[in-house]
Design an enzyme around this catalytic site. Structure first.
Site, PDB file in Angstrom:
ATOM      1  N   CYS A 184       1.430  -9.808  21.282  1.00 58.33           N
ATOM      2  CA  CYS A 184       0.578  -9.336  20.179  1.00 58.33           C
ATOM      3  C   CYS A 184       1.086  -9.995  18.908  1.00 58.33           C
ATOM      4  O   CYS A 184       2.244  -9.800  18.524  1.00 58.33           O
ATOM      5  CB  CYS A 184       0.621  -7.816  20.029  1.00 58.33           C
ATOM      6  SG  CYS A 184      -0.183  -7.286  18.490  1.00 58.33           S
ATOM      7  N   HIS A 238      -2.213  -2.018  17.924  1.00 56.10           N
ATOM      8  CA  HIS A 238      -3.310  -2.616  17.150  1.00 56.10           C
ATOM      9  C   HIS A 238      -4.661  -2.594  17.857  1.00 56.10           C
ATOM     10  O   HIS A 238      -5.681  -2.958  17.263  1.00 56.10           O
ATOM     11  CB  HIS A 238      -2.943  -4.052  16.749  1.00 56.10           C
ATOM     12  CG  HIS A 238      -1.772  -4.095  15.819  1.00 56.10           C
ATOM     13  ND1 HIS A 238      -0.478  -4.241  16.257  1.00 56.10           N
ATOM     14  CD2 HIS A 238      -1.701  -3.963  14.470  1.00 56.10           C
ATOM     15  CE1 HIS A 238       0.331  -4.208  15.216  1.00 56.10           C
ATOM     16  NE2 HIS A 238      -0.365  -4.036  14.130  1.00 56.10           N
ATOM     17  N   HIS A 262       0.846  -1.191   0.000  1.00 58.80           N
ATOM     18  CA  HIS A 262       0.000   0.000   0.000  1.00 58.80           C
ATOM     19  C   HIS A 262       0.888   1.251   0.000  1.00 58.80           C
ATOM     20  O   HIS A 262       2.119   1.140   0.025  1.00 58.80           O
ATOM     21  CB  HIS A 262      -1.005  -0.018   1.148  1.00 58.80           C
ATOM     22  CG  HIS A 262      -0.407  -0.102   2.529  1.00 58.80           C
ATOM     23  ND1 HIS A 262       0.466   0.837   3.023  1.00 58.80           N
ATOM     24  CD2 HIS A 262      -0.560  -1.014   3.517  1.00 58.80           C
ATOM     25  CE1 HIS A 262       0.811   0.523   4.259  1.00 58.80           C
ATOM     26  NE2 HIS A 262       0.213  -0.612   4.579  1.00 58.80           N
ATOM     27  N   LYS A 272      -4.391  -3.639   7.360  1.00 57.05           N
ATOM     28  CA  LYS A 272      -5.253  -4.656   6.794  1.00 57.05           C
ATOM     29  C   LYS A 272      -6.569  -4.733   7.566  1.00 57.05           C
ATOM     30  O   LYS A 272      -7.646  -4.837   6.987  1.00 57.05           O
ATOM     31  CB  LYS A 272      -4.515  -5.996   6.898  1.00 57.05           C
ATOM     32  CG  LYS A 272      -5.086  -7.029   6.003  1.00 57.05           C
ATOM     33  CD  LYS A 272      -4.240  -8.258   6.031  1.00 57.05           C
ATOM     34  CE  LYS A 272      -5.057  -9.340   5.368  1.00 57.05           C
ATOM     35  NZ  LYS A 272      -4.303 -10.340   4.731  1.00 57.05           N
ATOM     36  N   CYS A 319      -3.178  -4.429  22.858  1.00 58.81           N
ATOM     37  CA  CYS A 319      -1.985  -3.950  22.170  1.00 58.81           C
ATOM     38  C   CYS A 319      -2.096  -2.441  21.960  1.00 58.81           C
ATOM     39  O   CYS A 319      -3.090  -1.974  21.396  1.00 58.81           O
ATOM     40  CB  CYS A 319      -1.832  -4.648  20.818  1.00 58.81           C
ATOM     41  SG  CYS A 319      -0.581  -3.839  19.805  1.00 58.81           S
ATOM     42  N   HIS A 359       3.785   1.509   2.571  1.00 52.33           N
ATOM     43  CA  HIS A 359       5.016   0.779   2.236  1.00 52.33           C
ATOM     44  C   HIS A 359       5.771   1.522   1.134  1.00 52.33           C
ATOM     45  O   HIS A 359       6.997   1.640   1.163  1.00 52.33           O
ATOM     46  CB  HIS A 359       4.707  -0.627   1.697  1.00 52.33           C
ATOM     47  CG  HIS A 359       3.881  -1.484   2.608  1.00 52.33           C
ATOM     48  ND1 HIS A 359       2.742  -2.113   2.185  1.00 52.33           N
ATOM     49  CD2 HIS A 359       4.046  -1.816   3.913  1.00 52.33           C
ATOM     50  CE1 HIS A 359       2.234  -2.823   3.195  1.00 52.33           C
ATOM     51  NE2 HIS A 359       3.001  -2.649   4.253  1.00 52.33           N
ATOM     52  N   CYS A 389       2.126  -7.455  16.116  1.00 51.04           N
ATOM     53  CA  CYS A 389       3.457  -6.852  16.320  1.00 51.04           C
ATOM     54  C   CYS A 389       4.534  -7.922  16.331  1.00 51.04           C
ATOM     55  O   CYS A 389       5.705  -7.615  16.191  1.00 51.04           O
ATOM     56  CB  CYS A 389       3.552  -6.128  17.656  1.00 51.04           C
ATOM     57  SG  CYS A 389       2.514  -4.699  17.829  1.00 51.04           S
ATOM     58  N   LYS A 439      -3.424   5.207  10.590  1.00 51.21           N
ATOM     59  CA  LYS A 439      -2.417   4.436   9.857  1.00 51.21           C
ATOM     60  C   LYS A 439      -3.141   3.375   9.037  1.00 51.21           C
ATOM     61  O   LYS A 439      -4.087   2.759   9.513  1.00 51.21           O
ATOM     62  CB  LYS A 439      -1.484   3.762  10.869  1.00 51.21           C
ATOM     63  CG  LYS A 439      -0.362   2.977  10.220  1.00 51.21           C
ATOM     64  CD  LYS A 439       0.633   2.497  11.273  1.00 51.21           C
ATOM     65  CE  LYS A 439       1.840   1.826  10.648  1.00 51.21           C
ATOM     66  NZ  LYS A 439       1.672   0.417  10.383  1.00 51.21           N
TER      67      LYS A 439
HETATM   68  N1  MSP Z   1       8.481  -6.708   8.745  1.00 53.54           N
HETATM   69  C1  MSP Z   1       8.623  -5.601   9.608  1.00 53.54           C
HETATM   70  C2  MSP Z   1       9.948  -4.894   9.368  1.00 53.54           C
HETATM   71  C3  MSP Z   1      11.157  -5.770   9.522  1.00 53.54           C
HETATM   72  S1  MSP Z   1      12.620  -4.917   9.116  1.00 53.54           S
HETATM   73  C4  MSP Z   1      13.830  -5.915   9.609  1.00 53.54           C
HETATM   74  C5  MSP Z   1       7.496  -4.619   9.359  1.00 53.54           C
HETATM   75  N2  MSP Z   1       6.840  -4.741   8.213  1.00 53.54           N
HETATM   76  S2  MSP Z   1       5.609  -3.841   7.735  1.00 53.54           S
HETATM   77  O1  MSP Z   1       5.280  -4.328   6.433  1.00 53.54           O
HETATM   78  O2  MSP Z   1       4.585  -3.845   8.724  1.00 53.54           O
HETATM   79  O3  MSP Z   1       6.144  -2.381   7.670  1.00 53.54           O
HETATM   80  C6  MSP Z   1       7.283  -2.089   6.949  1.00 53.54           C
HETATM   81  C7  MSP Z   1       7.520  -0.597   6.875  1.00 53.54           C
HETATM   82  O4  MSP Z   1       6.437   0.025   6.215  1.00 53.54           O
HETATM   83  C8  MSP Z   1       7.658   0.050   8.250  1.00 53.54           C
HETATM   84  O5  MSP Z   1       8.747   0.951   8.247  1.00 53.54           O
HETATM   85  C9  MSP Z   1       6.397   0.808   8.395  1.00 53.54           C
HETATM   86  O6  MSP Z   1       6.554   1.964   9.168  1.00 53.54           O
HETATM   87  C10 MSP Z   1       6.105   1.164   6.947  1.00 53.54           C
HETATM   88  N3  MSP Z   1       4.707   1.459   6.843  1.00 53.54           N
HETATM   89  C11 MSP Z   1       3.646   0.623   6.944  1.00 53.54           C
HETATM   90  N4  MSP Z   1       2.521   1.373   6.940  1.00 53.54           N
HETATM   91  C12 MSP Z   1       2.848   2.676   6.856  1.00 53.54           C
HETATM   92  C13 MSP Z   1       2.166   3.863   6.754  1.00 53.54           C
HETATM   93  N5  MSP Z   1       0.859   3.933   6.774  1.00 53.54           N
HETATM   94  N6  MSP Z   1       2.887   5.000   6.594  1.00 53.54           N
HETATM   95  C14 MSP Z   1       4.263   4.997   6.484  1.00 53.54           C
HETATM   96  N7  MSP Z   1       4.918   3.886   6.600  1.00 53.54           N
HETATM   97  C15 MSP Z   1       4.242   2.733   6.857  1.00 53.54           C
HETATM   98  O7  MSP Z   1       7.261  -3.771  10.207  1.00 53.54           O
END
Ligand code: MSP
Length: 516
Positions: free
Chosen positions: A140, A160, A32, A311, A157, A35, A143, A308
């Protein structure tokens, strides 16, 4: 800057390594715009460093183990690996669509990662920092982390807002508590370790609260990297995931490469994973006898309707939905320019249209089209040379200095703000001099040449954010090659546009969009 030669041959011998990473993304969730925010930022920074002639290694990938993925896969009747294969491919496709120039894409289910994790953990154990112990705590699954009563007094949590589960296990523990003082010393000796300073303070706060040992293996699941000395256990997902950054740099497989890349590694992460990257990870590295990363850059969240994306909340926006309306480069530009690194930023479609119309249609698009139109009418489509003493030369030099400084600090919004200052000043310069007036003035050629020179410099400076647009501008003003093949800082010096090149008007780069 140290070691920067002018010739590319001299340069190749001394290129400085530059290593930048995104977090690796969980495979239970489709890509999304949150990411993509992290990934586009890292991509632009990596592209900037390639312009500097640095030897860039830009890493992204997927985080595939753990209970969360195992459960998500079970829920849809897949094995965890099948689920990881599918979602990981969706990330690869999303990054391809967004013109992401990663040099590697790591998947934690790959054999190279298993090798590195087992070697890394083996070293920590040999150093006496891993021991068997028992633990019961509130967990959690989203997390993949335990919470203490102080952190979650209501049993929910804090991220979440869902009930925590009680887990009891006999596990191997990493003696994180031993690293409190070494971490504090490291922070003291490396004031830029975590940026911005507000996030550094947050990380220091975690350490000063006191560190508890962490349980780093699980017997309750089998979807993880096997513990080499005890086959009842797999490593806990966070513990394996963090090591991805070392795996891809050659840890356990290519020591020479690892030695070259590791001292310069810079991680870019979202604010909710500070504790893992700024407390656990440096401690794990110390325990393995390695140096902590050079820097960790923390950004805020991209919020949709004030929340934020996740899913469970069903408030996802896929990058492709916006790319369909705006195009790839405007998409990239928007998130780089509009959501300043460090703070949370609320996404709004209207805001995106407004930024597009102001910065791209009006400022950049208009500059190119008005210059190309006048060159077509008055100079027979052949671009004149700039004047060496143009008032815009000083603006370009100041803008370059500001942009370079901001890219170096990994603050793309400031780098682009600086670059657009040059565009605005050039539009203002044209309006004062009016080279499009019916009566040809003696200064017209110089004014047009100056504007073409600005477009050349802007194409280079904007290329990390908008690579395809930069190439289009480059070719419309008749320059050979491509902006990303230029070398900074030399290529930003005033006077590089030679004149005498064919200038093509073409269709508007950024047709205006309706606000609704
Ligand atoms: N898998 C772990 C990271 C492991 S690194 C050794 C994880 N994954 S995640 O898919 O949930 O998130 C990955 C990154 O995407 C994080 O830095 C997270 O902050 C970023 N984002 C996920 N949603 C986000 C937003 N809505 N806004 C900005 N960044 C976001 O955590």
């Amino acid at each position: 800057m140290q070691g920067r030669g002018t010739g590319s041959v001299a340069w190749a011998a001394v290129a400085r390594p530059f290593y930048i990473t995104t977090p690796i993304y969980y495979v239970n969730d489709a890509p999304h715009i949150g990411h993509a925010y992290t990934t586009v930022n890292c991509d632009a920074v990596a592209r900037w460093h390639r312009l500097l002639g640095d030897d860039v290694f830009f890493l992204t990938g997927t985080d595939e183990h753990g209970l969360k993925i195992q459960r998500a896969a079970e829920a849809v009747g897949l094995t965890p690996l099948e689920m990881a294969d599918r979602t990981s491919e969706r990330f690869v496709e999303a990054w391809r669509e967004l013109d992401i120039s990663n040099d590697d894409f790591i998947r934690t289910s790959e054999p190279r990662h298993y090798t590195a994790v087992q070697e890394f953990l083996g070293r920590i154990r040999d150093n006496g920092h891993i021991e068997l112990d028992s633990y019961e705590g509130m967990y959690c699954v989203s997390c993949e982390d335990y919470y203490t009563e102080a952190q979650a007094p209501d049993g929910m949590c804090p991220i979440h807002h869902r009930p925590l589960e009680t887990l009891a296990e006999e596990n191997y523990f990493f003696r994180l508590s031993r690293f409190e003082q070494p971490l504090l010393d490291w922070y003291e000796a490396h004031p830029d370790f975590v940026q911005p300073v507000t996030k550094r303070n947050e990380a220091l706060g975690f350490i000063k609260q006191g560190l508890q040992d962490i349980s780093i293996t699980r017997t309750s699941i089998d979807w993880g990297v096997p513990v080499p000395w005890d086959d009842r256990h797999v490593f806990y997902v966070w513990y394996d995931a963090l090591i991805n950054y070392a795996t891809a740099a050659g840890f356990g497989t290519d020591p020479e490469r690892f030695e070259r890349l590791w001292p310069v590694v810079q991680h870019v992460i979202g604010k909710e994973i500070i504790r893992f990257h700024c407390v656990w990870w440096p401690a794990m590295l110390m325990a393995a006898g390695l140096e902590p990363p050079k820097e960790v850059h923390v950004h805020g969240w991209l919020l949709v309707g004030g929340e934020k994306m996740s899913k469970t909340k069903l408030n996802h926006i896929a990058p492709s939905e916006l790319v369909a309306d705006f195009g790839v480069d405007p998409y990239r530009y928007h998130f780089l320019r509009d959501v300043a690194f460090g703070n949370d930023g609320d996404f709004s479609y209207e805001g995106m249209v407004q930024r597009y119309n102001t910065d791209l249609a009006n400022n950049l698009g208009n500059l190119l089209s008005r210059v190309a139109t006048v060159v077509g009418k008055k100079s027979g489509g052949v671009g004149p040379a700039p004047s060496p003493d143009s008032p815009l030369a000083a603006v370009a030099a100041a803008v370059y200095a500001d942009a370079a400084d901001a890219w170096e600090r990994i603050v793309p919004s400031e780098a682009l703000e600086a670059t657009w200052r040059l565009i605005r000043e050039t539009n203002a310069h044209l309006e004062v001099n009016e080279p499009w007036k019916a009566e040809p003035g003696p200064e017209d050629d110089a004014v047009l040449g100056d504007a073409l020179e600005v477009l050349r410099i802007v194409a280079i400076l904007a290329s990390p954010a908008m690579p395809a647009t930069a190439r289009e501008i480059w070719s419309r003003i008749g320059l050979p090659g491509a902006p990303e093949d230029q070398r900074l800082p030399e290529a930003a010096v005033w006077g590089g546009y030679p004149g005498g090149l064919p200038v093509e008007k073409g269709d508007p780069l950024f047709p205006r969009m309706n606000p609704s």
